[in-house]
Design a protein around this motif. Structure first.
Motif, PDB file in Angstrom:
ATOM      1  N   SER A   1      -7.760  13.729   6.051  1.00 18.37           N
ATOM      2  CA  SER A   1      -8.756  12.666   5.983  1.00 18.37           C
ATOM      3  C   SER A   1      -8.103  11.344   5.591  1.00 18.37           C
ATOM      4  CB  SER A   1      -9.835  13.041   4.970  1.00 18.37           C
ATOM      5  OG  SER A   1     -10.704  11.968   4.756  1.00 18.37           O
ATOM      6  N   LEU A   2      -7.201  11.396   4.626  1.00 17.07           N
ATOM      7  CA  LEU A   2      -6.506  10.191   4.184  1.00 17.07           C
ATOM      8  C   LEU A   2      -5.635   9.635   5.304  1.00 17.07           C
ATOM      9  CD1 LEU A   2      -5.935   8.236   1.862  1.00 17.07           C
ATOM     10  CD2 LEU A   2      -4.068   9.732   1.173  1.00 17.07           C
ATOM     11  N   ALA A   3      -4.940  10.500   6.029  1.00 15.75           N
ATOM     12  CA  ALA A   3      -4.093  10.048   7.139  1.00 15.75           C
ATOM     13  C   ALA A   3      -4.943   9.383   8.225  1.00 15.75           C
ATOM     14  CB  ALA A   3      -3.306  11.213   7.717  1.00 15.75           C
ATOM     15  N   ALA A   4      -6.099   9.963   8.515  1.00 15.83           N
ATOM     16  CA  ALA A   4      -6.989   9.372   9.523  1.00 15.83           C
ATOM     17  C   ALA A   4      -7.517   8.019   9.051  1.00 15.83           C
ATOM     18  CB  ALA A   4      -8.144  10.320   9.814  1.00 15.83           C
ATOM     19  N   ARG A   5      -7.864   7.929   7.773  1.00 20.14           N
ATOM     20  CA  ARG A   5      -8.351   6.654   7.226  1.00 20.14           C
ATOM     21  C   ARG A   5      -7.254   5.601   7.229  1.00 20.14           C
ATOM     22  NH1 ARG A   5     -10.646   7.933   1.585  1.00 20.14           N
ATOM     23  NH2 ARG A   5     -11.253   5.745   1.644  1.00 20.14           N
ATOM     24  N   ILE A   6      -6.016   6.015   6.934  1.00 25.44           N
ATOM     25  CA  ILE A   6      -4.881   5.089   6.954  1.00 25.44           C
ATOM     26  C   ILE A   6      -4.672   4.570   8.373  1.00 25.44           C
ATOM     27  CG2 ILE A   6      -2.361   4.995   6.792  1.00 25.44           C
ATOM     28  CD1 ILE A   6      -2.603   6.775   4.291  1.00 25.44           C
TER      29      ILE A   6
ATOM     30  N   ASP B   1      -4.266   1.273  -1.215  1.00 27.31           N
ATOM     31  CA  ASP B   1      -5.544   0.570  -1.065  1.00 27.31           C
ATOM     32  C   ASP B   1      -6.714   1.546  -1.046  1.00 27.31           C
ATOM     33  OD1 ASP B   1      -4.376  -1.903  -0.997  1.00 27.31           O
ATOM     34  OD2 ASP B   1      -4.530  -2.161   1.179  1.00 27.31           O
ATOM     35  N   LEU B   2      -6.578   2.606  -0.259  1.00 35.22           N
ATOM     36  CA  LEU B   2      -7.672   3.573  -0.152  1.00 35.22           C
ATOM     37  C   LEU B   2      -7.896   4.317  -1.464  1.00 35.22           C
ATOM     38  CD1 LEU B   2      -6.993   4.902   3.428  1.00 35.22           C
ATOM     39  CD2 LEU B   2      -8.926   3.517   2.674  1.00 35.22           C
ATOM     40  N   THR B   3      -6.836   4.610  -2.179  1.00 32.78           N
ATOM     41  CA  THR B   3      -6.973   5.253  -3.489  1.00 32.78           C
ATOM     42  C   THR B   3      -7.774   4.362  -4.429  1.00 32.78           C
ATOM     43  OG1 THR B   3      -4.883   6.404  -3.197  1.00 32.78           O
ATOM     44  CG2 THR B   3      -5.709   6.206  -5.447  1.00 32.78           C
ATOM     45  N   HIS B   4      -7.450   3.079  -4.451  1.00 31.26           N
ATOM     46  CA  HIS B   4      -8.182   2.156  -5.319  1.00 31.26           C
ATOM     47  C   HIS B   4      -9.623   1.962  -4.862  1.00 31.26           C
ATOM     48  CE1 HIS B   4      -4.106   0.390  -6.677  1.00 31.26           C
ATOM     49  NE2 HIS B   4      -4.525   1.278  -7.541  1.00 31.26           N
ATOM     50  N   LEU B   5      -9.852   1.886  -3.551  1.00 28.17           N
ATOM     51  CA  LEU B   5     -11.220   1.762  -3.049  1.00 28.17           C
ATOM     52  C   LEU B   5     -12.051   2.990  -3.403  1.00 28.17           C
ATOM     53  CD1 LEU B   5     -10.606   0.204   0.477  1.00 28.17           C
ATOM     54  CD2 LEU B   5     -11.778  -0.868  -1.457  1.00 28.17           C
ATOM     55  N   ASP B   6     -11.459   4.183  -3.254  1.00 27.65           N
ATOM     56  CA  ASP B   6     -12.176   5.407  -3.607  1.00 27.65           C
ATOM     57  C   ASP B   6     -12.505   5.438  -5.102  1.00 27.65           C
ATOM     58  OD1 ASP B   6     -12.026   6.196  -0.992  1.00 27.65           O
ATOM     59  OD2 ASP B   6     -10.364   7.605  -1.306  1.00 27.65           O
ATOM     60  N   GLU B   7     -11.551   5.018  -5.921  1.00 24.52           N
ATOM     61  CA  GLU B   7     -11.783   4.994  -7.373  1.00 24.52           C
ATOM     62  C   GLU B   7     -12.899   3.995  -7.723  1.00 24.52           C
ATOM     63  OE1 GLU B   7     -11.733   5.994 -11.235  1.00 24.52           O
ATOM     64  OE2 GLU B   7     -10.682   7.023  -9.603  1.00 24.52           O
ATOM     65  N   MET B   8     -12.895   2.837  -7.064  1.00 26.43           N
ATOM     66  CA  MET B   8     -13.961   1.865  -7.322  1.00 26.43           C
ATOM     67  C   MET B   8     -15.320   2.420  -6.929  1.00 26.43           C
ATOM     68  SD  MET B   8     -12.220  -1.893  -6.432  1.00 26.43           S
ATOM     69  CE  MET B   8     -13.249  -2.048  -5.038  1.00 26.43           C
TER      70      MET B   8
ATOM     71  N   ARG C   1       5.409  -4.811  11.923  1.00 23.13           N
ATOM     72  CA  ARG C   1       6.471  -3.798  11.898  1.00 23.13           C
ATOM     73  C   ARG C   1       6.635  -3.210  10.499  1.00 23.13           C
ATOM     74  NH1 ARG C   1       9.017  -7.250  15.324  1.00 23.13           N
ATOM     75  NH2 ARG C   1      10.227  -8.198  13.662  1.00 23.13           N
ATOM     76  N   HIS C   2       6.580  -4.074   9.496  1.00 23.18           N
ATOM     77  CA  HIS C   2       6.701  -3.600   8.112  1.00 23.18           C
ATOM     78  C   HIS C   2       5.531  -2.694   7.755  1.00 23.18           C
ATOM     79  CE1 HIS C   2       7.230  -3.460   3.811  1.00 23.18           C
ATOM     80  NE2 HIS C   2       6.027  -3.990   3.651  1.00 23.18           N
ATOM     81  N   TYR C   3       4.320  -3.110   8.122  1.00 20.75           N
ATOM     82  CA  TYR C   3       3.148  -2.299   7.815  1.00 20.75           C
ATOM     83  C   TYR C   3       3.218  -0.958   8.530  1.00 20.75           C
ATOM     84  CZ  TYR C   3       0.402  -5.777   5.269  1.00 20.75           C
ATOM     85  OH  TYR C   3      -0.069  -6.651   4.337  1.00 20.75           O
ATOM     86  N   GLU C   4       3.732  -0.937   9.765  1.00 20.89           N
ATOM     87  CA  GLU C   4       3.844   0.316  10.516  1.00 20.89           C
ATOM     88  C   GLU C   4       4.799   1.277   9.821  1.00 20.89           C
ATOM     89  OE1 GLU C   4       3.227   3.207  13.205  1.00 20.89           O
ATOM     90  OE2 GLU C   4       2.225   1.261  13.371  1.00 20.89           O
ATOM     91  N   SER C   5       5.924   0.752   9.342  1.00 22.12           N
ATOM     92  CA  SER C   5       6.921   1.623   8.727  1.00 22.12           C
ATOM     93  C   SER C   5       6.524   2.082   7.329  1.00 22.12           C
ATOM     94  CB  SER C   5       8.278   0.917   8.669  1.00 22.12           C
ATOM     95  OG  SER C   5       8.221  -0.185   7.786  1.00 22.12           O
ATOM     96  N   ASP C   6       5.639   1.350   6.672  1.00 19.49           N
ATOM     97  CA  ASP C   6       5.289   1.667   5.284  1.00 19.49           C
ATOM     98  C   ASP C   6       3.784   1.811   5.094  1.00 19.49           C
ATOM     99  OD1 ASP C   6       6.250   2.282   2.794  1.00 19.49           O
ATOM    100  OD2 ASP C   6       6.334   0.210   2.087  1.00 19.49           O
ATOM    101  N   LYS C   7       3.075   2.157   6.177  1.00 19.93           N
ATOM    102  CA  LYS C   7       1.613   2.156   6.108  1.00 19.93           C
ATOM    103  C   LYS C   7       1.053   3.218   5.153  1.00 19.93           C
ATOM    104  CE  LYS C   7       0.753   4.911  10.227  1.00 19.93           C
ATOM    105  NZ  LYS C   7       0.202   4.907  11.566  1.00 19.93           N
ATOM    106  N   GLU C   8       1.732   4.345   5.003  1.00 16.90           N
ATOM    107  CA  GLU C   8       1.216   5.376   4.094  1.00 16.90           C
ATOM    108  C   GLU C   8       1.155   4.854   2.662  1.00 16.90           C
ATOM    109  OE1 GLU C   8       3.539   6.136   6.429  1.00 16.90           O
ATOM    110  OE2 GLU C   8       2.224   7.313   7.724  1.00 16.90           O
ATOM    111  N   PHE C   9       2.190   4.124   2.252  1.00 18.85           N
ATOM    112  CA  PHE C   9       2.195   3.572   0.896  1.00 18.85           C
ATOM    113  C   PHE C   9       1.186   2.431   0.770  1.00 18.85           C
ATOM    114  CE2 PHE C   9       3.717   0.328  -2.103  1.00 18.85           C
ATOM    115  CZ  PHE C   9       3.607   1.053  -3.273  1.00 18.85           C
ATOM    116  N   ILE C  10       1.221   1.482   1.691  1.00 19.00           N
ATOM    117  CA  ILE C  10       0.364   0.290   1.603  1.00 19.00           C
ATOM    118  C   ILE C  10      -1.110   0.677   1.652  1.00 19.00           C
ATOM    119  CG2 ILE C  10      -0.306  -1.847   2.772  1.00 19.00           C
ATOM    120  CD1 ILE C  10       2.645  -2.003   3.761  1.00 19.00           C
ATOM    121  N   TYR C  11      -1.491   1.380   2.709  1.00 19.83           N
ATOM    122  CA  TYR C  11      -2.907   1.711   2.885  1.00 19.83           C
ATOM    123  C   TYR C  11      -3.343   2.861   1.994  1.00 19.83           C
ATOM    124  CZ  TYR C  11      -2.667  -1.434   6.832  1.00 19.83           C
ATOM    125  OH  TYR C  11      -2.493  -2.538   7.620  1.00 19.83           O
TER     126      TYR C  11
END
Length: 106
Positions: free
Chosen positions: A13-18, A93-100, A80-90
């Motif tokens: 689910s997290l991978a799909a959301r990312i 973000d999603l962890t913080h959004l879920d916590e909020m 390109r940077h976001y593509e290579s590091d999207k798991e960390f970046i997004y």
């Protein structure tokens, strides 16, 4: 129907959301680049007949080209940077959004 463990389902689910969030951001960035090119070229074509001095025309053309090239290159580098590091970046973000959302419901 496939049976999966809770953590595996959460990971999928997290991978799909990312991926969904990354696609949306990518579309927004590419839309911005297209709009920038359109607006800058429109302005240049619109004001070109009113500029009679050749030096001013050259300055506008060079500065406009520089602006388009540098901004386009920056956006593509960011993508390109976001593509290579999207798991960390997004993922962060999603962890913080879920916590909020959890805190808001509580």
């Amino acid at each position: 129907m496939a049976v999966t463990l809770g953590s595996e389902t959460h990971a999928l689910s997290l991978a799909a959301r990312i991926d969904r969030m990354h696609r949306r951001d990518r579309l927004g960035a590419l839309t911005f680049v297209a709009a920038l090119w359109f607006v800058l070229l429109f302005v240049l074509v619109t004001i070109w007949p009113h500029i009679t001095d050749g030096a001013i025309r050259a300055i506008l053309a060079v500065c406009g080209a520089g602006l388009l090239i540098l901004n386009t290159a920056a956006i593509f580098a960011m993508l390109r940077h976001y593509e290579s590091d999207k798991e960390f970046i997004y993922g962060l973000d999603l962890t913080h959004l879920d916590e909020m959302r959890r805190r808001k419901r509580a």
